[in-house]
Design an enzyme around this catalytic site. Structure first.
Site, PDB file in Angstrom:
ATOM      1  N   ARG B 130     -36.425 -23.402 -16.611  1.00  0.00           N
ATOM      2  CA  ARG B 130     -37.158 -24.496 -17.541  1.00  0.00           C
ATOM      3  C   ARG B 130     -36.217 -25.583 -17.745  1.00  0.00           C
ATOM      4  O   ARG B 130     -36.230 -26.175 -18.726  1.00  0.00           O
ATOM      5  CB  ARG B 130     -37.877 -24.053 -18.823  1.00  0.00           C
ATOM      6  CG  ARG B 130     -38.978 -23.047 -18.646  1.00  0.00           C
ATOM      7  CD  ARG B 130     -39.976 -23.236 -19.875  1.00  0.00           C
ATOM      8  NE  ARG B 130     -40.905 -21.960 -19.508  1.00  0.00           N
ATOM      9  CZ  ARG B 130     -41.028 -20.664 -19.995  1.00  0.00           C
ATOM     10  NH1 ARG B 130     -39.691 -20.702 -20.865  1.00  0.00           N
ATOM     11  NH2 ARG B 130     -41.619 -19.881 -20.143  1.00  0.00           N
ATOM     12  N   LYS B 152     -35.929 -38.668 -11.261  1.00  0.00           N
ATOM     13  CA  LYS B 152     -37.050 -38.354 -10.189  1.00  0.00           C
ATOM     14  C   LYS B 152     -36.597 -37.296  -9.573  1.00  0.00           C
ATOM     15  O   LYS B 152     -35.623 -37.563  -8.729  1.00  0.00           O
ATOM     16  CB  LYS B 152     -37.696 -39.555  -9.520  1.00  0.00           C
ATOM     17  CG  LYS B 152     -38.657 -40.452 -10.415  1.00  0.00           C
ATOM     18  CD  LYS B 152     -39.424 -41.111  -9.572  1.00  0.00           C
ATOM     19  CE  LYS B 152     -40.244 -42.395  -9.822  1.00  0.00           C
ATOM     20  NZ  LYS B 152     -41.032 -43.086  -8.953  1.00  0.00           N
ATOM     21  N   GLU B 194     -32.065 -51.104  -0.261  1.00  0.00           N
ATOM     22  CA  GLU B 194     -32.113 -50.856  -1.635  1.00  0.00           C
ATOM     23  C   GLU B 194     -31.266 -51.692  -2.651  1.00  0.00           C
ATOM     24  O   GLU B 194     -31.695 -52.324  -3.517  1.00  0.00           O
ATOM     25  CB  GLU B 194     -31.968 -49.211  -2.055  1.00  0.00           C
ATOM     26  CG  GLU B 194     -32.712 -48.486  -1.241  1.00  0.00           C
ATOM     27  CD  GLU B 194     -33.943 -48.177  -1.737  1.00  0.00           C
ATOM     28  OE1 GLU B 194     -34.701 -48.503  -2.567  1.00  0.00           O
ATOM     29  OE2 GLU B 194     -34.835 -47.122  -1.025  1.00  0.00           O
ATOM     30  N   LYS B 235     -31.016 -50.333 -11.746  1.00  0.00           N
ATOM     31  CA  LYS B 235     -31.797 -49.255 -11.871  1.00  0.00           C
ATOM     32  C   LYS B 235     -32.030 -48.661 -13.326  1.00  0.00           C
ATOM     33  O   LYS B 235     -32.947 -48.246 -14.118  1.00  0.00           O
ATOM     34  CB  LYS B 235     -31.720 -48.156 -10.807  1.00  0.00           C
ATOM     35  CG  LYS B 235     -32.772 -47.087 -10.933  1.00  0.00           C
ATOM     36  CD  LYS B 235     -32.891 -46.500  -9.542  1.00  0.00           C
ATOM     37  CE  LYS B 235     -34.098 -45.327  -9.889  1.00  0.00           C
ATOM     38  NZ  LYS B 235     -34.420 -44.641  -8.761  1.00  0.00           N
ATOM     39  N   GLU B 245     -42.176 -43.910 -15.672  1.00  0.00           N
ATOM     40  CA  GLU B 245     -43.095 -44.730 -14.687  1.00  0.00           C
ATOM     41  C   GLU B 245     -44.376 -45.043 -15.232  1.00  0.00           C
ATOM     42  O   GLU B 245     -45.361 -44.446 -14.318  1.00  0.00           O
ATOM     43  CB  GLU B 245     -42.837 -44.347 -13.114  1.00  0.00           C
ATOM     44  CG  GLU B 245     -43.428 -45.261 -12.258  1.00  0.00           C
ATOM     45  CD  GLU B 245     -43.049 -44.796 -11.080  1.00  0.00           C
ATOM     46  OE1 GLU B 245     -42.741 -43.560 -10.487  1.00  0.00           O
ATOM     47  OE2 GLU B 245     -43.119 -45.603  -9.985  1.00  0.00           O
ATOM     48  N   ARG B 249     -41.349 -49.759 -14.539  1.00  0.00           N
ATOM     49  CA  ARG B 249     -40.533 -49.154 -13.623  1.00  0.00           C
ATOM     50  C   ARG B 249     -41.121 -49.124 -11.823  1.00  0.00           C
ATOM     51  O   ARG B 249     -40.278 -48.880 -10.908  1.00  0.00           O
ATOM     52  CB  ARG B 249     -40.364 -47.574 -13.811  1.00  0.00           C
ATOM     53  CG  ARG B 249     -39.492 -46.567 -12.918  1.00  0.00           C
ATOM     54  CD  ARG B 249     -38.852 -45.530 -13.487  1.00  0.00           C
ATOM     55  NE  ARG B 249     -38.413 -44.631 -12.640  1.00  0.00           N
ATOM     56  CZ  ARG B 249     -37.673 -43.462 -12.886  1.00  0.00           C
ATOM     57  NH1 ARG B 249     -37.707 -43.145 -14.226  1.00  0.00           N
ATOM     58  NH2 ARG B 249     -37.031 -42.801 -12.219  1.00  0.00           N
ATOM     59  N   ASN B 253     -40.767 -50.269  -7.015  1.00  0.00           N
ATOM     60  CA  ASN B 253     -41.318 -49.820  -5.577  1.00  0.00           C
ATOM     61  C   ASN B 253     -41.594 -50.935  -4.472  1.00  0.00           C
ATOM     62  O   ASN B 253     -42.049 -50.980  -3.723  1.00  0.00           O
ATOM     63  CB  ASN B 253     -42.489 -49.059  -5.938  1.00  0.00           C
ATOM     64  CG  ASN B 253     -42.386 -47.626  -6.328  1.00  0.00           C
ATOM     65  OD1 ASN B 253     -41.646 -46.919  -5.897  1.00  0.00           O
ATOM     66  ND2 ASN B 253     -43.385 -47.466  -7.392  1.00  0.00           N
ATOM     67  N   HIS B 256     -41.878 -50.462  -0.897  1.00  0.00           N
ATOM     68  CA  HIS B 256     -42.285 -49.026  -0.730  1.00  0.00           C
ATOM     69  C   HIS B 256     -43.653 -48.604  -0.656  1.00  0.00           C
ATOM     70  O   HIS B 256     -43.770 -47.648   0.319  1.00  0.00           O
ATOM     71  CB  HIS B 256     -41.649 -48.419  -2.010  1.00  0.00           C
ATOM     72  CG  HIS B 256     -40.160 -48.140  -2.064  1.00  0.00           C
ATOM     73  ND1 HIS B 256     -39.190 -49.139  -2.209  1.00  0.00           N
ATOM     74  CD2 HIS B 256     -39.407 -46.978  -2.105  1.00  0.00           C
ATOM     75  CE1 HIS B 256     -37.906 -48.770  -2.162  1.00  0.00           C
ATOM     76  NE2 HIS B 256     -38.143 -47.450  -2.150  1.00  0.00           N
ATOM     77  N   HIS B 260     -43.312 -46.527   2.801  1.00  0.00           N
ATOM     78  CA  HIS B 260     -43.868 -45.269   2.867  1.00  0.00           C
ATOM     79  C   HIS B 260     -44.937 -45.006   3.842  1.00  0.00           C
ATOM     80  O   HIS B 260     -44.943 -43.831   4.387  1.00  0.00           O
ATOM     81  CB  HIS B 260     -44.458 -45.043   1.539  1.00  0.00           C
ATOM     82  CG  HIS B 260     -43.428 -44.395   0.277  1.00  0.00           C
ATOM     83  ND1 HIS B 260     -43.485 -44.585  -0.914  1.00  0.00           N
ATOM     84  CD2 HIS B 260     -42.020 -44.062   0.423  1.00  0.00           C
ATOM     85  CE1 HIS B 260     -42.550 -44.277  -1.593  1.00  0.00           C
ATOM     86  NE2 HIS B 260     -41.660 -43.755  -0.769  1.00  0.00           N
ATOM     87  N   HIS B 275     -35.733 -44.022   5.475  1.00  0.00           N
ATOM     88  CA  HIS B 275     -36.177 -44.405   4.222  1.00  0.00           C
ATOM     89  C   HIS B 275     -35.989 -45.842   4.081  1.00  0.00           C
ATOM     90  O   HIS B 275     -36.667 -46.866   3.926  1.00  0.00           O
ATOM     91  CB  HIS B 275     -35.855 -43.553   3.095  1.00  0.00           C
ATOM     92  CG  HIS B 275     -36.429 -44.028   1.825  1.00  0.00           C
ATOM     93  ND1 HIS B 275     -37.862 -44.048   1.386  1.00  0.00           N
ATOM     94  CD2 HIS B 275     -35.879 -44.845   0.830  1.00  0.00           C
ATOM     95  CE1 HIS B 275     -37.867 -44.634   0.203  1.00  0.00           C
ATOM     96  NE2 HIS B 275     -36.809 -45.094  -0.074  1.00  0.00           N
TER      97      HIS B 275
END
Ligand SMILES: NC(=O)c1ccc[n+]([C@@H]2O[C@H](COP(=O)([O-])OP(=O)(O)OC[C@H]3O[C@@H](n4cnc5c(N)ncnc54)[C@H](O)[C@@H]3O)[C@@H](O)[C@H]2O)c1
Ligand SMILES: NC(=O)c1ccc[n+]([C@@H]2O[C@H](COP(=O)([O-])OP(=O)(O)OC[C@H]3O[C@@H](n4cnc5c(N)ncnc54)[C@H](O)[C@@H]3O)[C@@H](O)[C@H]2O)c1
Ligand SMILES: [Zn+2]
Ligand SMILES: [Zn+2]
Lengths: 377, 377
Positions: B130, B152, B194, B235, B245, B249, B253, B256, B260, B275
């Site tokens: 955990r 993330k 980025e 960031k 998010e 946040r 994106n 993105h 994506h 990417h």
């Protein structure tokens, strides 16, 4: 305890975890009203139900009907019953079901079943889209008083129990006390070990109340709901103080270091031992070991043993059916347990009934000789 | 930007997330000093390293040596390079390695590689027991300025990218700027998309600085470290404001949603598109779409396109090699993206360079006709 006379059918325990606060409802007939309780609290209108093959025929239809009535679109996955379901493949299957059903962050995964289903479904809810809503509908006494509260989720690996998981709090817990009527006597007793545990940790009055009223708890009705509510409140109090188990929360492991070792040594074979039975034996051992270390009176250990025996729980390692469990095997299992730090053992010991404490410097050698003597008879 | 003249070899960005606060070190030669940086910050003395087959021959030995020198016992697992490694089987393999090595809560999993390794290893660090400690040693520009900061983690499923994962902050990020020297031009450029993104979100001066100084950033040295530090800080600022998010946040994106969709439509085939290239095209599309909606001047879109083209990034859907990508396929991929709420699309749009904003009510029909026109030429 006074409120055992209270006749209101439903009890509410609130778990005040800030942004992650949630309610536990305890009472009869909650499965049939799940839809309303969920829509009153969650924004999403989709649900993915996880259940097992024993529970599905008993309660899945009632749950689906209730969800449909309240406009929640639901899919379900019925998995084999038993501890083996807490593993990677079923976890992936649950995630896949949720993603196929396009469960989004505000939608929920619902666990309908015992601790196995709760731990598995909660883990999935914690990782699908990095966390979706989670509703627990625990249907065993153990899951109502223990696993459904606190946010620990997980699966087992070949290295041991619960070694993969996340902390993911439920958004709602519906403990339908009526659902326990279909539970086997043995499973009910196993859950009862965890109820007694709360008394042994720090509620001597509750333990004394249980010694007098355990038959009423087993029979159902107000005493059962009362015992469940006190247990949930006790667990919630500890969780709120220490959500991530860095301190006080470890007290909940009373009986569990020995218990987990017994479960591991019997290969999690439920014919031989279920979790709560391991905890019952473990709690007796913890009290006896504390007496041996001159921390508590042997009378307290005897009282614990007498009560658990009275309700029909195993209290001795030799009560476990099947081949004997050598001390070496148990010591090995203890050493593999995650509560080991830098070689020394962390145990929950006690100064007497309701006076448990965390001991993080228990010499392995003492435990070993204690077990050897115990095993001799 | 003034500090681009600063000659100190090492920069530090602190991410003040309370209990989960951590440092990002940026500078040459950090891999060779990883052991000291880790022992200075973490209690555990065990580590499980995850890396890939391209990075292992270049940097694994240096890392292992440094850990050994500082008394950290380390094991490692080298996985195939590429996006396919972000899936269930490698995740289970990483967890198994960590559990075999008896990694406990205060020990760490180390990601040595690009964003693929970082996302995978971070997910494992979030679920083993955990949650164990996590150290990022990002070795691509993209991972240094983006994926290693923010917590993330995740893997892909047949339903889409990053659909399983957790938020799990690193305890330390070591961005070795020298390690970028072995990166291919193409991968460096992809990461640069980025970097430019941070300028386009809300730092018009940084974007102007990049327009002038991009050659120096590509060459290495102080300008490179400066661009990385500004990007990490940008960031980190957003992450601190909105760790999970739920709001601001989402600005990260920018580019993105289109990006994506392009990655999905090209089946994550890195020969066609990586990417950052998808993000580059996506940012140009976002600026052009904003101009079409009369939100921004077409001059800004042209300026973005000119700069990204100058550094050698693709800027048009038709720049992607291989068969054409029908609008229908792209729209489908956009609809599958997780940033869809109740039918309407959430997009990051802009009022001009450095003036991005979250629009959560973009009609799918507008996007569709925009893409159709764009595709026609
Ligand atoms: N997450 C936590 O904090 C926590 C705490 C304690 C225990 N646990 C976990 O809980 C698990 C044990 O839970 P459990 O004892 O509920 O086991 P379980 O889920 O296996 O349920 C026991 C048996 O009862 C059946 N059953 C469930 N509800 C029933 C009903 N209403 N009627 C008839 N049969 C029913 C099940 O199908 C199963 O065969 C273990 O995996 C343990 O690790 C987790
Ligand atoms: N977690 C986040 O917040 C976040 C943010 C952005 C992107 N991502 C993820 O990051 C991934 C992309 O990351 P990436 O672009 O770093 O890809 P990558 O990890 O696949 O690395 C790209 C290639 O460069 C190679 N490589 C890495 N370091 C090298 C070095 N120093 N020298 C030579 N070769 C080297 C790798 O082996 C690989 O072949 C995607 O999966 C994306 O989803 C995550
Ligand atoms: Zn238990
Ligand atoms: Zn990106």
């Amino acid at each position: 305890m006074n409120s055992a006379a209270d006749n209101s059918p439903e009890r509410l325990v609130h778990v005040p975890l800030g942004e992650r606060a949630y309610d536990i409802l305890i009472g009869p007939d909650l499965i049939a009203h799940a839809g309303g309780e969920i829509t009153a609290r969650l924004k999403g209108r989709k649900a993915a139900i996880v259940t097992d093959e024993h529970v599905a025929p008993l309660y899945l239809e009632a749950l689906m009907d209730s969800l449909q009535t309240d406009g929640i679109e639901a899919v379900s996955l019925t998995l084999p019953a038993g501890e083996k379901t807490k593993s990677v493949e079923p976890l992936v299957a649950v995630c896949d079901m949720a993603l196929s059903a396009r469960i989004e962050r505000n939608d929920c995964i619902i666990a309908l079943g015992g601790g196995v289903i709760g731990d598995l479904a909660g883990f999935a809810a914690g990782i699908v889209r990095r966390g979706v809503r989670f509703v627990q509908i625990p249907t065993t006494l153990l899951s109502q008083v223990d696993s459904s509260v606190g946010g620990k989720t997980g699966i087992n690996t070949r290295h041991g129990k619960n070694l993969l998981g996340v902390f993911h709090q439920p958004d709602l817990v519906l403990s339908d006390t009526g659902a326990l009527d279909t539970l086997s006597e043995r499973e009910f007793r196993a859950g009862y070990a965890e109820v007694a545990k709360y008394g042994l940790i720090d509620k001597p009055d509750f333990f004394a109340w249980l010694e007098k009223n355990w038959r009423a708890v087993f029979a159902g009705g107000a005493a059962r709901a009362e015992a469940i509510a006190i247990s949930c409140q006790a667990k919630a109090d500890v969780v709120v103080e220490d959500e991530r188990e860095t301190g006080r929360r470890a007290l909940l492991n009373l009986g569990h270091t020995f218990g987990h070792a017994l479960e591991a040594a019997t290969q999690y074979d439920s014919r031989r031992l279920v979790h709560g039975e391991g905890v019952a034996i473990g709690m007796v051992l913890a009290h006896r070991f504390s007496a041996r270390m001159n921390l508590a009176s042997p009378d307290d250990a005897a009282r614990v043993e007498a009560h658990l025996k009275a309700v029909g729980l195993p209290t001795l390692i030799s009560d476990i059916p099947g081949e004997a469990l050598p001390t070496e095997v148990l010591m090995n299992a203890i050493a593999q347990d995650k509560k080991v730090k830098g070689g020394q053992l962390t145990f929950i010991l006690t100064h007497g009934i309701g006076q448990s404490f965390i001991a993080d410097d228990v010499p392995a050698s003492e435990v070993q000789s204690f077990l050897e003597e115990t095993q001799k008879g």
